[in-house]
Design a protein around this motif. Structure first.
Motif, PDB file in Angstrom:
ATOM      1  N   MET A  99      45.219  38.752  35.929  1.00 14.90           N
ATOM      2  CA  MET A  99      45.995  39.180  34.767  1.00 14.90           C
ATOM      3  C   MET A  99      47.487  38.972  35.009  1.00 14.90           C
ATOM      4  O   MET A  99      48.003  39.277  36.083  1.00 14.90           O
ATOM      5  CB  MET A  99      45.720  40.654  34.453  1.00 14.90           C
ATOM      6  CG  MET A  99      44.298  40.918  33.990  1.00 14.90           C
ATOM      7  SD  MET A  99      43.988  42.688  33.696  1.00 14.90           S
ATOM      8  CE  MET A  99      42.250  42.646  33.246  1.00 14.90           C
ATOM      9  N   GLU A 100      48.170  38.470  34.003  1.00 15.47           N
ATOM     10  CA  GLU A 100      49.607  38.242  34.101  1.00 15.47           C
ATOM     11  C   GLU A 100      50.352  39.573  34.201  1.00 15.47           C
ATOM     12  O   GLU A 100      50.147  40.478  33.403  1.00 15.47           O
ATOM     13  CB  GLU A 100      50.102  37.474  32.880  1.00 15.47           C
ATOM     14  CG  GLU A 100      51.574  37.115  32.938  1.00 15.47           C
ATOM     15  CD  GLU A 100      52.051  36.361  31.713  1.00 15.47           C
ATOM     16  OE1 GLU A 100      53.259  36.092  31.611  1.00 15.47           O
ATOM     17  OE2 GLU A 100      51.197  36.047  30.841  1.00 15.47           O
ATOM     18  N   GLY A 101      51.196  39.676  35.206  1.00 20.71           N
ATOM     19  CA  GLY A 101      51.955  40.909  35.406  1.00 20.71           C
ATOM     20  C   GLY A 101      51.392  41.787  36.504  1.00 20.71           C
ATOM     21  O   GLY A 101      52.053  42.736  36.935  1.00 20.71           O
ATOM     22  N   VAL A 102      50.179  41.475  36.991  1.00 20.56           N
ATOM     23  CA  VAL A 102      49.582  42.213  38.103  1.00 20.56           C
ATOM     24  C   VAL A 102      49.965  41.534  39.406  1.00 20.56           C
ATOM     25  O   VAL A 102      49.884  40.305  39.529  1.00 20.56           O
ATOM     26  CB  VAL A 102      48.045  42.276  37.975  1.00 20.56           C
ATOM     27  CG1 VAL A 102      47.419  42.860  39.241  1.00 20.56           C
ATOM     28  CG2 VAL A 102      47.643  43.103  36.770  1.00 20.56           C
ATOM     29  N   ILE A 103      50.399  42.305  40.393  1.00 13.22           N
ATOM     30  CA  ILE A 103      50.750  41.751  41.704  1.00 13.22           C
ATOM     31  C   ILE A 103      49.466  41.691  42.526  1.00 13.22           C
ATOM     32  O   ILE A 103      49.087  42.657  43.214  1.00 13.22           O
ATOM     33  CB  ILE A 103      51.824  42.601  42.388  1.00 13.22           C
ATOM     34  CG1 ILE A 103      53.048  42.725  41.472  1.00 13.22           C
ATOM     35  CG2 ILE A 103      52.234  42.006  43.728  1.00 13.22           C
ATOM     36  CD1 ILE A 103      54.102  43.673  41.977  1.00 13.22           C
TER      37      ILE A 103
END
Length: 860
Positions: A99-103
């Motif tokens: 997911m975009e934004g998850v490190i």
């Protein structure tokens, strides 16, 4: 003044309407630029020391805001340790990583962490705990056995009973929490397993509140306005007439919010309530004006003349009620909380807009109505008045009620004293507490998730203890002095090493920290020794040994004694029950040491020497996630972090944790030179809550004094000024007393409502006293007759106002967000209490010594 202003506006209605329309359109155009901000961290200024330290800790240890996802299976005999549940856990982990934004590299779940086990004496195998979805129960049992050997995962990634597993999802920024939570929920919905899934954590609670706050702001204010509109329609029986205060309120709210947004301010939880607060403030004065106009106007009267007389009588009360309300909210500018300052400043602006519109727009609008409309309204009022007179042949109900406190002042004053006594007791029971998760109702999915996961795990709330070794610069200075002695010895032997040493020292200056500098310096010296002459070697070896010794001395958190103290602190906190669990470098070192030595629990302990600690750390660098080490210690080992998991985000809980740490430190001082600081979202909430309470008390106290001075100036009497503050004092005391008695915590919405209490509670007293002084002149100094007159039309206006506003904000009780419910209850309570106190306590106190209070106008 009031009559002249009203006449000018009534003679220039088009200009008045055009000006209002232009203001509303110009400022209203700014509203689409709205930016929502629900981050409690922003309750503190960017320069506030605790916030600065909190952000330094986050940056230093690579810490991030995290969403917590819980997976629960209470039906299967093995809990989540069955092939289907673990396969779902694995699939969910992989989906979240993408997911975009998850490190992704810092995501914590059983499917994303190491299994640490001995591969032979002195050798450790670092493999993924769940390298692939298990196909059999035997494989699932193997995973469970591995987890049970790793204390750092117990209570964090897996519940003690094995029925629940969790994922800690680190985010690039907390303002994407709601989006990520919705994406996670979408994946969960497609997993096809019977397990329950819950999503919570402070960031998602805050961001979700922002989304729902925006919707609630769009629903609650119009709904409250509708109920107020219907209530006024019931009282005034004229649709065109009651449209006026609603248009005034809409213009005030749109203009204020438009200005706020247009000036670049974000809409925080505080400023989201501006429309709710401004609605009663904007309407209350106009209701007084229209009530007086409706009571005075009769068919055939000149509306301009009637309205001019009304504004002449009400100008001072309307002006001073607005100014006292503005002062109440302007006092919030003295608090150290930026969103509260913005809230107070713009509410004050809205109050002044409402004042201008009440004095100008309301008269212009009223006289612009058709004469037939006003005559119909007057006829309805006449019929209603005749019916009321018939039903109350011996005087109106309000007049009868008004005579009681003048005849039995002792009873009323005794009741007031009793209320104050009980209120003082209740106020002493108030507990200061806030928790963003509690901003939702108990049945909200965030609250449900919070309850379930904090019952099963060590806690979804975090705080960090930062430990820092100080005095390193002094150690390095001593090192350089010692090296100078070595250089002096070399020079005595005819060897010139100073220039080379100075060059190497300068070359190491670019290191990130003193410890890193010494490490860089050691490597530079080691490299130089290949070029140094044979007769210089001994001196360079001695200098290298000194640098290495200095480097070891600065690497405080490779020292077993330092780690042992951290471990003792952790055990103390866990034993007291104020936290669910703590993890630190000591736990990691003990785990690795156990596997290096024997793999048995008896070796789950710290090495005796620093080189033993260094060996465990070196071994961990071969793991699948070596960078996890730097979440617990800096690369130069001069600072360390202890991650605390708390089962509650309440400020009271965080306060207890701080107290326990202070108590431990007092009896068990940390190693020499080690200093302790705090970070983490739960701790920051505690800090801003404390500053808010102190700031709000100061703001309320200072505003109270300013309003008292204004009352004395308005009535030109110290006694009347003090008397005007009586409803305010009793109202605030009674409401906060009840709050303490019922166990309602003192939180952010409650704190800010004190300013609204100050503004609205004094309004009715101003109108009552001012109209009483006017009536006293009309009846030739007979104070009892004057009070009877006040309990006619003026008291009706006060009671209408109280009923309209109190009923108007009861729909907020149906809101899904607790702060809006709090505002609804308090607004209704403030209006009802201040009206009752103004109408019954003021006459009773006046009756004790009417001439002393009202002056020579009273005829004995």
């Amino acid at each position: 003044m009031g009559k002249q202003l009203a006449n000018w506006c009534m003679n220039h209605t088009r200009l008045v309407f055009t000006s209002v329309l232009v203001m509303v359109l110009a400022l209203g155009m700014m509203i689409p630029k709205i930016i929502i901000d629900t981050d409690p961290e922003n309750m503190l200024s960017a320069e506030q020391p605790d916030r600065v330290k909190h952000n330094e800790i986050r940056d230093r240890f690579g810490l991030h805001d995290m969403i917590v996802v819980g997976q629960v299976n209470t039906q299967h005999e093995h809990g989540v340790f069955n092939p289907e549940s673990l396969a779902a856990h694995y699939e969910l982990t992989r989906a979240i990583e993408g997911m975009e934004g998850v490190i992704a590299r810092d995501l914590m779940s059983m499917a994303a962490v190491d299994n640490v086990e001995q591969a032979g004496v002195g050798t450790i195998a670092y493999d993924w705990l769940i390298p692939s979805p298990p196909q059999t129960q035997q494989e699932a049992d193997r995973i469970r056995a591995a987890v049970e050997r790793l204390p750092m995962y117990q209570g964090t990634l897996v519940s003690e009973d094995g029925q629940a597993a969790s994922l800690f999802v680190p985010l690039e920024s907390k303002d994407i929490s709601y989006r990520i939570s919705m994406e996670i929920q979408a994946v969960v919905d497609e997993l096809g397993v019977a397990d329950e899934f819950h999503i919570t954590g402070q960031p998602v609670a805050q961001d979700t509140f922002g989304v729902e706050m925006f919707l609630q702001m769009a629903i609650s204010a119009p709904l409250a306005g509708l109920v107020i509109f219907l209530s006024m329609l019931y009282f005034f029986r004229s649709l065109p007439l009651v449209v006026a205060p609603m248009l005034l309120a809409m213009a005030t709210v749109i203009s204020t919010m438009g200005l706020l947004i247009g000036m670049g301010y974000t809409v925080h939880i505080m400023s989201s309530m501006i429309p709710i607060f401004l609605m009663p403030i904007a309407v209350v004065a106009s209701v007084h004006v229209l009530s007086n106009f409706a009571d005075r106007y009769r068919p055939g009267d000149d509306p301009k003349e009637v309205m001019g007389d009304v504004m002449d009588k009400l100008f001072k009360p309307v002006l001073f009620t607005a100014l006292t309300t503005a002062v109440g909210f302007l006092s919030l500018l003295t608090t150290p909380i930026p969103p509260v300052q913005v809230f107070g400043g713009f509410i004050s602006f809205g109050v002044l807009i409402a004042l201008i519109l009440t004095l100008g727009f309301i008269p212009a609008y009223t006289v612009s109505l058709k004469r037939e409309t006003l005559d119909k309204m007057a006829e309805k009022f006449r019929l209603k008045e005749e019916a009321s007179q018939e039903a109350n042949k011996n005087g109106s109900l309000l007049v009868k009620m008004g005579r009681f406190p003048t005849r039995k002042p002792g009873i009323v004053i005794g009741l007031v004293v009793a209320v104050l006594a009980v209120s003082v007791y209740g106020i002493n029971q108030i507990q200061i507490n806030d928790n963003p998760t509690l901003w939702f109702k108990e049945d909200h999915r965030i609250r449900v998730a919070d309850k379930v996961l904090n019952e099963r795990f060590a806690g979804t709330y975090e705080a960090y203890i930062n430990l820092e070794q100080t005095g390193i610069d002094r150690q390095i200075d001593q090192l350089r002095r010692n090296i100078q002695l070595t250089l002096d010895e070399a020079e005595a032997e005819g060897l010139e090493l100073r220039s080379t040493w100075a060059s190497l020292w300068d070359e190491s200056a670019g290191a990130a920290s003193p410890g890193d500098r010494l490490e860089t310096l050691a490597m530079l010296i080691d490299d130089h020794m290949f070029e140094a002459g044979f007769d210089e070697q001994d001196y360079w070896e001695e200098i290298l040994d000194q640098v290495e010794a200095g480097r070891s001395a600065t690497r405080a958190f490779q020292n077993p004694g330092h780690l042992a103290w951290m471990d003792e602190l952790k055990e103390h906190l866990e034993s007291t029950g104020v936290i669910g669990k703590a993890n630190s470098l000591a736990d990691l070192v003990k785990t690795i040491n156990r596997e290096l030595v024997s793999g048995e629990m008896e070796d789950y302990q710290l090495p005796e020497r620093a080189n033993g600690v260094a060996q465990t750390i070196l071994s961990f660098q071969s793991s699948q996630r070596p960078d996890d080490l730097w979440n617990f210690v800096t690369r130069d080992f001069t600072q360390a972090s202890i991650w605390l998991q708390l089962p509650s985000g309440d400020n009271q809980v965080m306060s207890q944790v701080v107290e326990e740490v202070d108590r431990f430190v007092a009896s068990n001082p940390p190693p020499e030179g080690v200093e302790l600081d705090w970070g983490g979202g739960t701790y920051i909430n505690l800090v801003w809550q404390g500053e808010m309470v102190e700031g709000m008390l100061w703001a309320l106290g200072s505003a109270f004094i300013v309003v008292l001075i204004m009352m004395v100036a308005l009535f030109r009497s110290v006694l009347l000024g003090v008397l005007a503050m009586l409803p305010l004092t009793i109202t605030i005391a009674a409401i906060y007393g009840v709050m303490g008695l019922v166990g309602k915590d003192y939180d952010m919405p409650v704190a800010v409502l004190s300013s609204l209490s100050l503004g609205l509670s004094v309004d009715f007293a101003i109108h009552f006293i001012q109209r009483l002084r006017m009536a006293l002149e009309d009846v030739g100094g007979d104070w009892k007759a004057a009070i009877d007159q006040v309990f006619d039309e003026p008291a009706r206006a006060i009671s209408r106002n109280a009923v309209v506003i109190a009923i108007g904000f009861l729909p907020l009780l149906a809101a899904p967000l607790v702060p809006y419910i709090t505002v609804g209850v308090f607004l209704a309570s403030i209006m009802a209490t201040s009206a009752l106190v103004s109408l019954f306590a003021l006459p009773a106190f006046i009756a004790l010594a009417p001439r002393a209070v009202l002056g020579k106008a009273v005829k004995s």
